[in-house]
Design an enzyme around this catalytic site. Structure first.
Site, PDB file in Angstrom:
ATOM      1  N   SER A 124      -3.607  -8.895  -0.542  1.00  0.00           N
ATOM      2  CA  SER A 124      -3.164  -7.501  -0.550  1.00  0.00           C
ATOM      3  C   SER A 124      -4.368  -6.575  -0.606  1.00  0.00           C
ATOM      4  CB  SER A 124      -2.300  -7.291  -1.797  1.00  0.00           C
ATOM      5  OG  SER A 124      -2.119  -5.935  -2.064  1.00  0.00           O
ATOM      6  N   TYR A 148      -0.840  -7.645 -11.565  1.00  0.00           N
ATOM      7  CA  TYR A 148      -0.444  -8.148 -10.236  1.00  0.00           C
ATOM      8  C   TYR A 148      -1.676  -8.279  -9.333  1.00  0.00           C
ATOM      9  CZ  TYR A 148       0.869  -7.915  -5.357  1.00  0.00           C
ATOM     10  OH  TYR A 148       0.930  -8.148  -3.998  1.00  0.00           O
ATOM     11  N   LYS A 152      -3.753 -11.629  -7.437  1.00  0.00           N
ATOM     12  CA  LYS A 152      -4.159 -11.781  -6.027  1.00  0.00           C
ATOM     13  C   LYS A 152      -5.656 -12.076  -5.946  1.00  0.00           C
ATOM     14  CE  LYS A 152      -0.273 -11.306  -3.994  1.00  0.00           C
ATOM     15  NZ  LYS A 152       0.347 -12.462  -3.395  1.00  0.00           N
ATOM     16  N   TYR A 176      -2.755  -7.520   3.255  1.00  0.00           N
ATOM     17  CA  TYR A 176      -1.831  -6.555   3.852  1.00  0.00           C
ATOM     18  C   TYR A 176      -2.062  -5.188   3.222  1.00  0.00           C
ATOM     19  CZ  TYR A 176       0.931 -10.970   3.932  1.00  0.00           C
ATOM     20  OH  TYR A 176       1.384 -12.255   4.028  1.00  0.00           O
ATOM     21  N   PHE A 177      -1.890  -4.137   4.028  1.00  0.00           N
ATOM     22  CA  PHE A 177      -1.886  -2.784   3.464  1.00  0.00           C
ATOM     23  C   PHE A 177      -0.429  -2.477   3.044  1.00  0.00           C
ATOM     24  CE2 PHE A 177      -6.151  -1.034   3.184  1.00  0.00           C
ATOM     25  CZ  PHE A 177      -6.823  -2.217   3.449  1.00  0.00           C
ATOM     26  N   ASN A 178       0.254  -1.518   3.625  1.00  0.00           N
ATOM     27  CA  ASN A 178       1.616  -1.217   3.128  1.00  0.00           C
ATOM     28  C   ASN A 178       2.669  -1.723   4.118  1.00  0.00           C
ATOM     29  OD1 ASN A 178      -0.318   0.641   1.753  1.00  0.00           O
ATOM     30  ND2 ASN A 178       1.530   1.317   0.709  1.00  0.00           N
TER      31      ASN A 178
HETATM   32  P1  NAD Z   1       9.376 -10.680  -1.615  1.00  0.00           P
HETATM   33  O1  NAD Z   1       9.597 -10.578  -3.076  1.00  0.00           O
HETATM   34  O2  NAD Z   1      10.404 -10.124  -0.698  1.00  0.00           O
HETATM   35  O3  NAD Z   1       9.110 -12.208  -1.212  1.00  0.00           O
HETATM   36  C1  NAD Z   1       8.508 -13.124  -2.090  1.00  0.00           C
HETATM   37  C2  NAD Z   1       9.399 -14.345  -2.137  1.00  0.00           C
HETATM   38  O4  NAD Z   1       8.825 -15.306  -3.015  1.00  0.00           O
HETATM   39  C3  NAD Z   1      10.807 -14.041  -2.651  1.00  0.00           C
HETATM   40  O5  NAD Z   1      11.758 -14.553  -1.735  1.00  0.00           O
HETATM   41  C4  NAD Z   1      10.874 -14.760  -3.989  1.00  0.00           C
HETATM   42  O6  NAD Z   1      12.170 -15.219  -4.258  1.00  0.00           O
HETATM   43  C5  NAD Z   1       9.867 -15.873  -3.783  1.00  0.00           C
HETATM   44  N1  NAD Z   1       9.249 -16.402  -5.007  1.00  0.00           N
HETATM   45  C6  NAD Z   1       8.623 -15.723  -5.990  1.00  0.00           C
HETATM   46  N2  NAD Z   1       8.172 -16.563  -6.930  1.00  0.00           N
HETATM   47  C7  NAD Z   1       8.501 -17.809  -6.525  1.00  0.00           C
HETATM   48  C8  NAD Z   1       8.306 -19.104  -7.070  1.00  0.00           C
HETATM   49  N3  NAD Z   1       7.715 -19.303  -8.252  1.00  0.00           N
HETATM   50  N4  NAD Z   1       8.770 -20.174  -6.382  1.00  0.00           N
HETATM   51  C9  NAD Z   1       9.402 -20.012  -5.209  1.00  0.00           C
HETATM   52  N5  NAD Z   1       9.622 -18.813  -4.654  1.00  0.00           N
HETATM   53  C10 NAD Z   1       9.180 -17.721  -5.299  1.00  0.00           C
HETATM   54  O7  NAD Z   1       7.962 -10.014  -1.298  1.00  0.00           O
HETATM   55  P2  NAD Z   1       7.275  -9.662   0.085  1.00  0.00           P
HETATM   56  O8  NAD Z   1       7.174  -8.193   0.164  1.00  0.00           O
HETATM   57  O9  NAD Z   1       7.891 -10.412   1.186  1.00  0.00           O
HETATM   58  O10 NAD Z   1       5.805 -10.197  -0.218  1.00  0.00           O
HETATM   59  C11 NAD Z   1       5.390 -11.490   0.163  1.00  0.00           C
HETATM   60  C12 NAD Z   1       3.970 -11.717  -0.339  1.00  0.00           C
HETATM   61  O11 NAD Z   1       3.125 -10.706   0.183  1.00  0.00           O
HETATM   62  C13 NAD Z   1       3.831 -11.648  -1.856  1.00  0.00           C
HETATM   63  O12 NAD Z   1       2.907 -12.634  -2.263  1.00  0.00           O
HETATM   64  C14 NAD Z   1       3.258 -10.265  -2.099  1.00  0.00           C
HETATM   65  O13 NAD Z   1       2.479 -10.203  -3.276  1.00  0.00           O
HETATM   66  C15 NAD Z   1       2.401 -10.072  -0.857  1.00  0.00           C
HETATM   67  N6  NAD Z   1       2.199  -8.655  -0.521  1.00  0.00           N
HETATM   68  C16 NAD Z   1       3.287  -7.852  -0.401  1.00  0.00           C
HETATM   69  C17 NAD Z   1       3.106  -6.496  -0.121  1.00  0.00           C
HETATM   70  C18 NAD Z   1       4.294  -5.558  -0.037  1.00  0.00           C
HETATM   71  O14 NAD Z   1       4.107  -4.348  -0.249  1.00  0.00           O
HETATM   72  N7  NAD Z   1       5.491  -6.024   0.283  1.00  0.00           N
HETATM   73  C19 NAD Z   1       1.800  -5.991   0.064  1.00  0.00           C
HETATM   74  C20 NAD Z   1       0.730  -6.866  -0.039  1.00  0.00           C
HETATM   75  C21 NAD Z   1       0.935  -8.206  -0.348  1.00  0.00           C
HETATM   76  C1  WQD Z   2       3.035   4.900  -1.331  1.00  0.00           C
HETATM   77  C2  WQD Z   2       2.826   6.388  -1.595  1.00  0.00           C
HETATM   78  C3  WQD Z   2       3.046   7.032  -3.901  1.00  0.00           C
HETATM   79  C4  WQD Z   2       7.276   6.093  -4.269  1.00  0.00           C
HETATM   80  C5  WQD Z   2       1.887  -0.697  -3.274  1.00  0.00           C
HETATM   81  C6  WQD Z   2       1.201  -1.648  -4.221  1.00  0.00           C
HETATM   82  C7  WQD Z   2       0.117  -2.395  -3.506  1.00  0.00           C
HETATM   83  C8  WQD Z   2       0.656  -3.088  -2.258  1.00  0.00           C
HETATM   84  C9  WQD Z   2       1.359  -2.115  -1.386  1.00  0.00           C
HETATM   85  C10 WQD Z   2       1.423  -5.308  -2.836  1.00  0.00           C
HETATM   86  C11 WQD Z   2       2.010   6.656  -2.844  1.00  0.00           C
HETATM   87  C12 WQD Z   2       4.128   7.679  -3.055  1.00  0.00           C
HETATM   88  C13 WQD Z   2       5.993   6.272  -3.787  1.00  0.00           C
HETATM   89  C14 WQD Z   2       8.053   7.246  -4.607  1.00  0.00           C
HETATM   90  C15 WQD Z   2       6.230   8.650  -3.906  1.00  0.00           C
HETATM   91  N1  WQD Z   2       1.643  -4.072  -2.592  1.00  0.00           N
HETATM   92  N2  WQD Z   2       5.486   7.517  -3.597  1.00  0.00           N
HETATM   93  N3  WQD Z   2       7.489   8.474  -4.399  1.00  0.00           N
HETATM   94  O1  WQD Z   2       1.241   2.335  -4.178  1.00  0.00           O
HETATM   95  O2  WQD Z   2       0.249   2.380  -1.840  1.00  0.00           O
HETATM   96  O3  WQD Z   2       0.968   0.248  -2.802  1.00  0.00           O
HETATM   97  O4  WQD Z   2       2.372  -1.427  -2.156  1.00  0.00           O
HETATM   98  O5  WQD Z   2       0.408  -5.899  -2.807  1.00  0.00           O
HETATM   99  O6  WQD Z   2      -0.412  -3.330  -4.397  1.00  0.00           O
HETATM  100  O7  WQD Z   2       0.665  -0.910  -5.299  1.00  0.00           O
HETATM  101  O8  WQD Z   2       2.693   1.919  -2.117  1.00  0.00           O
HETATM  102  O9  WQD Z   2       4.983   2.523  -1.449  1.00  0.00           O
HETATM  103  O10 WQD Z   2       4.410   2.451  -3.919  1.00  0.00           O
HETATM  104  O11 WQD Z   2       3.495   4.276  -2.512  1.00  0.00           O
HETATM  105  O12 WQD Z   2       5.780   9.776  -3.744  1.00  0.00           O
HETATM  106  O13 WQD Z   2       9.189   7.142  -5.085  1.00  0.00           O
HETATM  107  O14 WQD Z   2       4.111   6.995  -1.824  1.00  0.00           O
HETATM  108  O15 WQD Z   2       2.551   7.943  -4.851  1.00  0.00           O
HETATM  109  O16 WQD Z   2       1.211   7.755  -2.577  1.00  0.00           O
HETATM  110  P1  WQD Z   2       1.226   1.821  -2.805  1.00  0.00           P
HETATM  111  P2  WQD Z   2       3.991   2.741  -2.523  1.00  0.00           P
END
Ligand code: NAD
Ligand code: WQD
Length: 336
Positions: A124, A148, A152, A176-178
């Site tokens: 992330s 969290y 990572k 990944y970004f957002n």
């Molecule tokens: P998500 O929660 O939708 O998917 C994660 C999956 O992992 C879920 O289906 C959950 O049930 C499963 N899981 C969690 N712990 C587990 C365990 N101990 N054993 C088996 N399964 C387990 O999340 P996502 O958004 O699809 O994210 C996927 C990955 O990408 C995560 O590792 C997350 O940290 C990373 N990531 C997500 C974002 C985001 O904003 N969505 C951004 C950056 C990185």
């Molecule tokens: C985006 C923008 C908020 C909700 C998060 C995790 C990061 C990564 C990606 C996993 C920000 C604003 C949000 C709301 C708002 N995930 N906002 N009202 O914080 O960039 O990143 O997801 O690895 O680790 O921290 O994403 O979608 O929470 O926020 O104004 O109800 O929207 O302040 O500027 P963020 P986000």
């Protein structure tokens, strides 16, 4: 090729499984469904017309995981499984360390035992902590600001140590970004449990009338409209990044890290305007206090992924909002 996908029922995992099935991969998913529904995988198979194998397995259950490896053979693993909410991780840090770190160590040990040494890991942009400048490159200093994020970063470090000890591993760290958006079919998408933490799922739930109004966290940031800027990447583009990473691993690159983002940012107000265009009505919103820990501006330099993986994000903010709206409108309560 046979791929094991951990966390494959989740948001990014389900979209990645779909693209992999379409490109002819054989897939086995392990997921404990703690943050997802099996229905996502049922729909992935319905959309593609192709089957996958699903095991409801927790990565903390080492024996159950061993059985999955003992009963099949895999060429590579994509590791999505993990808990992902930064705010929640501050309240329950041990659960995050246990689930994300122990789960990953179990997976790596079992992979090593069965000689599967090809891994794509979901990292992330959070590993950059508070980057001093944008766009953010892979060689920027690393440092996380919540439990969290530290999971990572620690997993990235564990993987680096593992590679140092045994350079027959090939490991792609995808930062990944957002991730946002949904599959254009409108049949799979993000289904957050409870009140969404992230901006776009929140906006989508306001748009469909499930939540009354969006709170905009601060409009006094040093940005053109005062609201924060982020790099929103469509989940289908992101999914395709995993396919390109799997192809890269075939060339035995060792340990490699790539940003998956769009090279540009959108402000909160720009996101609201784009979603209003997609859904055809106003999104009620109100500016409130800043959310602690938010950086003013964050976006990727994703040129390394373009150069080395041949990947780049193709979809626009309008595509993101149109696809999310289709998913949300057709499934106002997600998969339930
Ligand atoms: P998500 O929660 O939708 O998917 C994660 C999956 O992992 C879920 O289906 C959950 O049930 C499963 N899981 C969690 N712990 C587990 C365990 N101990 N054993 C088996 N399964 C387990 O999340 P996502 O958004 O699809 O994210 C996927 C990955 O990408 C995560 O590792 C997350 O940290 C990373 N990531 C997500 C974002 C985001 O904003 N969505 C951004 C950056 C990185
Ligand atoms: C985006 C923008 C908020 C909700 C998060 C995790 C990061 C990564 C990606 C996993 C920000 C604003 C949000 C709301 C708002 N995930 N906002 N009202 O914080 O960039 O990143 O997801 O690895 O680790 O921290 O994403 O979608 O929470 O926020 O104004 O109800 O929207 O302040 O500027 P963020 P986000």
């Amino acid at each position: 090729m046979k791929i094991l996908v951990t966390g494959g029922a989740g948001f990014i995992g389900s979209h990645t499984c779909l693209e992999m099935l379409q490109e002819g991969y054989e897939i086995t998913v392990v997921d404990n469904l703690c943050n997802s529904k099996e229905e996502a995988l049922i729909r992935v198979q319905a959309i593609t017309g192709k089957p996958l194998t699903f095991h409801k397995v927790d990565l903390l259950d080492r024996q159950a995981l061993e059985q999955v490896f003992a009963s099949d053979s895999f060429d590579a693993v994509i590791h999505f499984a993990g808990l992902k909410a930064p705010g929640e991780s501050v309240s329950i840090p041990l659960r995050y360390y246990q689930n994300n770190i122990t789960g990953t160590i179990n997976l790596l040990e079992v992979m090593a035992h069965y000689g599967v040494k090809s891994l794509v890991f979901s990292s992330s942009c959070t590993v950059y902590g508070e980057a001093k400048t944008v766009p953010i490159r892979e060689d920027f200093p690393l440092g996380a600001i919540n439990p969290y994020g530290r999971t990572k970063l620690m997993i990235e470090q564990i993987l680096a140590d593992l590679y140092t000890s045994d350079n027959s591993w090939d490991i792609a760290l995808l930062r990944y970004f957002n991730p946002v958006g949904a599959h254009p079919s409108g049949r799979i998408g993000e289904d957050p449990q409870g009140i969404p933490n992230n901006l776009l799922p929140y906006v989508a739930q306001v748009a469909v009338g499930r939540l009354p109004e969006l709170h905009v966290f601060g409009n006094d940031y040093p940005t053109p409209d005062g609201t924060c800027i982020r790099d929103y990447v469509h989940v289908v583009d992101l999914a395709l990044g995993h396919l390109r990473a799997l192809e890269k691993l075939q060339t035995h690159p060792g340990l490699v890290a790539y940003n998956l983002g769009t090279n540009r940012g959108h402000s909160v107000m720009e996101v609201i305007a784009a979603f209003e265009k997609a859904c055809g009505h106003a999104i009620p919103h109100r500016v409130v206090e800043r959310r602690p820990g938010d950086a003013a501006v964050s976006y990727a330099d994703a040129s390394k992924a373009n150069r080395e993986l041949g990947w780049r994000s193709e979809k626009s903010m309008d595509d993101i909002c149109a696809d999310m709206w289709r998913w949300q409108k057709n499934n106002p309560y997600g998969y339930s």
